[in-house]
Design a protein around this motif. Structure first.
Motif, short mmCIF file in Angstrom:
data_model
loop_
_atom_site.label_atom_id
_atom_site.label_comp_id
_atom_site.label_asym_id
_atom_site.label_seq_id
_atom_site.Cartn_x
_atom_site.Cartn_y
_atom_site.Cartn_z
N CYS A 81 0.84 -1.20 0.00
CA CYS A 81 0.00 0.00 0.00
C CYS A 81 0.87 1.25 0.00
CB CYS A 81 -0.98 0.00 1.17
SG CYS A 81 -0.27 0.00 2.81
N VAL A 82 0.36 2.27 -0.67
CA VAL A 82 1.03 3.57 -0.76
C VAL A 82 -0.01 4.63 -0.46
CG1 VAL A 82 2.18 5.19 -2.33
CG2 VAL A 82 2.70 2.75 -2.47
N HIS A 83 0.36 5.61 0.34
CA HIS A 83 -0.55 6.69 0.70
C HIS A 83 -1.15 7.28 -0.59
CE1 HIS A 83 -2.19 10.36 2.35
NE2 HIS A 83 -1.93 9.89 3.57
N PRO A 84 -2.46 7.52 -0.60
CA PRO A 84 -3.11 8.04 -1.82
C PRO A 84 -2.43 9.28 -2.41
CG PRO A 84 -4.77 7.39 -0.22
CD PRO A 84 -3.43 7.27 0.47
N ARG A 85 -1.90 10.15 -1.60
CA ARG A 85 -1.30 11.37 -2.16
C ARG A 85 0.04 11.11 -2.85
NH1 ARG A 85 0.22 12.26 3.39
NH2 ARG A 85 2.45 12.72 3.51
N LEU A 86 0.61 9.91 -2.67
CA LEU A 86 1.90 9.59 -3.30
C LEU A 86 1.80 8.49 -4.36
CD1 LEU A 86 4.17 9.76 -0.14
CD2 LEU A 86 3.97 11.44 -1.97
N GLN A 87 0.59 8.04 -4.65
CA GLN A 87 0.42 6.99 -5.65
C GLN A 87 0.73 7.54 -7.04
OE1 GLN A 87 -3.50 5.35 -5.03
NE2 GLN A 87 -2.92 4.44 -3.09
N GLY A 88 1.20 6.66 -7.91
CA GLY A 88 1.47 7.03 -9.28
C GLY A 88 2.86 7.59 -9.52
N GLY A 93 5.15 2.22 -5.24
CA GLY A 93 4.68 0.83 -5.13
C GLY A 93 5.67 -0.14 -5.77
N ALA A 94 6.19 0.23 -6.94
CA ALA A 94 7.17 -0.62 -7.62
C ALA A 94 8.45 -0.73 -6.79
CB ALA A 94 7.48 -0.05 -9.01
N ARG A 95 8.88 0.35 -6.17
CA ARG A 95 10.08 0.31 -5.32
C ARG A 95 9.87 -0.59 -4.11
NH1 ARG A 95 11.66 6.14 -3.69
NH2 ARG A 95 13.19 4.99 -2.47
N LEU A 96 8.70 -0.51 -3.49
CA LEU A 96 8.40 -1.37 -2.34
C LEU A 96 8.36 -2.83 -2.77
CD1 LEU A 96 5.72 0.84 -0.60
CD2 LEU A 96 7.79 -0.03 0.51
N LEU A 97 7.74 -3.10 -3.91
CA LEU A 97 7.65 -4.46 -4.42
C LEU A 97 9.05 -5.02 -4.67
CD1 LEU A 97 5.86 -6.79 -5.42
CD2 LEU A 97 5.75 -5.63 -7.64
N TYR A 103 1.60 -4.98 -11.16
CA TYR A 103 2.18 -6.31 -11.05
C TYR A 103 2.60 -6.86 -12.41
CZ TYR A 103 0.23 -5.90 -6.37
OH TYR A 103 -0.08 -5.46 -5.12
N ARG A 104 1.80 -6.62 -13.43
CA ARG A 104 2.17 -7.11 -14.77
C ARG A 104 3.41 -6.38 -15.28
NH1 ARG A 104 -3.96 -7.27 -15.75
NH2 ARG A 104 -4.41 -9.47 -15.35
N ARG A 105 3.51 -5.08 -15.03
CA ARG A 105 4.71 -4.33 -15.43
C ARG A 105 5.95 -4.87 -14.71
NH1 ARG A 105 1.75 0.67 -14.85
NH2 ARG A 105 2.85 0.91 -12.89
N ALA A 106 5.75 -5.38 -13.50
CA ALA A 106 6.86 -5.92 -12.71
C ALA A 106 7.18 -7.37 -13.10
CB ALA A 106 6.54 -5.84 -11.22
N GLY A 107 6.49 -7.90 -14.11
CA GLY A 107 6.82 -9.23 -14.61
C GLY A 107 5.95 -10.36 -14.11
N ASP A 133 13.70 -13.91 -12.73
CA ASP A 133 13.23 -12.83 -13.60
C ASP A 133 13.34 -11.47 -12.95
OD1 ASP A 133 12.57 -14.78 -15.42
OD2 ASP A 133 10.42 -14.78 -14.90
N ARG A 134 13.59 -11.42 -11.67
CA ARG A 134 13.59 -10.17 -10.91
C ARG A 134 14.61 -9.17 -11.43
NH1 ARG A 134 16.49 -8.36 -6.89
NH2 ARG A 134 17.49 -10.36 -6.62
N ASP A 135 15.85 -9.62 -11.68
CA ASP A 135 16.89 -8.69 -12.10
C ASP A 135 16.58 -8.05 -13.44
OD1 ASP A 135 18.37 -9.15 -9.80
OD2 ASP A 135 19.42 -10.85 -10.69
N TYR A 136 16.04 -8.84 -14.36
CA TYR A 136 15.70 -8.30 -15.67
C TYR A 136 14.63 -7.22 -15.54
CZ TYR A 136 13.55 -7.86 -20.21
OH TYR A 136 13.01 -7.35 -21.35
N VAL A 137 13.58 -7.51 -14.79
CA VAL A 137 12.48 -6.56 -14.65
C VAL A 137 12.94 -5.31 -13.91
CG1 VAL A 137 10.21 -6.21 -13.61
CG2 VAL A 137 10.73 -8.35 -14.77
N ALA A 138 13.78 -5.48 -12.90
CA ALA A 138 14.24 -4.33 -12.11
C ALA A 138 15.07 -3.38 -12.97
CB ALA A 138 15.05 -4.80 -10.92
N SER A 139 15.77 -3.90 -13.96
CA SER A 139 16.63 -3.04 -14.77
C SER A 139 15.92 -2.49 -15.99
CB SER A 139 17.88 -3.81 -15.20
OG SER A 139 17.52 -4.88 -16.05
N ALA A 140 14.72 -2.98 -16.27
CA ALA A 140 13.99 -2.54 -17.46
C ALA A 140 13.50 -1.12 -17.33
CB ALA A 140 12.83 -3.48 -17.72
#
Length: 167
Positions: A86-93, A97-101, A132-136, A160-167
């Protein structure tokens, strides 16, 4: 000049802020499903305290304020289970979320030897599913939660994590 958001392991002192943030963030999900009994909204403070003590829990901080959170643990077959992102609504987008994931995935691989990652999201939660799909992640099934919400199950291999993280 603004402050930057930092991500770190949660501590026992963060539990109440995580609890309040989770309640705030999952209101939108509850509204989407017209169901205010979803797990993040009915979780007890003591249950959350136990998760912070036992699982890998990360928080995003803006100064002293917790503005994001994610949890993970591994099951006996080596799958890293990730939840309650979860990410505070004022900071979403803004990619938080991708960094936390990524933080959860990295820790589950390094500290708990996860060989794959699994998470779930409500079937109507298009923004979450897009992240989630963007994260692979790819859909591997669907289940209905105890609260009656149909959940999409998603997985990806830890390799697959390293590839997605560098994309």
């Amino acid at each position: 000049m603004g402050m930057s958001v930092t991500i770190s392991a949660a501590t026992a002192q963060d539990v109440e802020q995580i609890f309040r943030l989770q309640y705030l963030c999952f209101q939108r999900e509850a509204e989407l499903y017209d169901n205010y009994r979803i797990d993040p909204l009915v979780q007890s403070l003591e249950s959350l305290r136990a998760e912070v003590a036992d699982d890998l829990v990360f928080v995003a901080r803006l100064g002293d304020e917790v503005v994001g959170s994610v949890r993970g643990f591994t099951d006996p077959d080596g799958t890293g289970l990730i939840g309650k992102l979860c990410v505070h609504p004022r900071l979403q987008g803004h990619g938080l979320g991708a960094r936390l994931l990524l933080s959860a995935e990295s820790a589950l691989s390094a500290e708990r030897a996860a060989t794959r990652f699994r998470l779930h999201s409500g079937h109507r939660s298009e923004g979450n599913l897009r992240l989630y799909r963007r994260a692979g992640y790819a859909q591997v099934g669907a289940v209905t939660g105890a609260d009656g919400v149909r959940m999409v199950l998603l997985e990806k291999d830890a390799a697959d994590r390293d590839y997605v993280a560098s994309a």
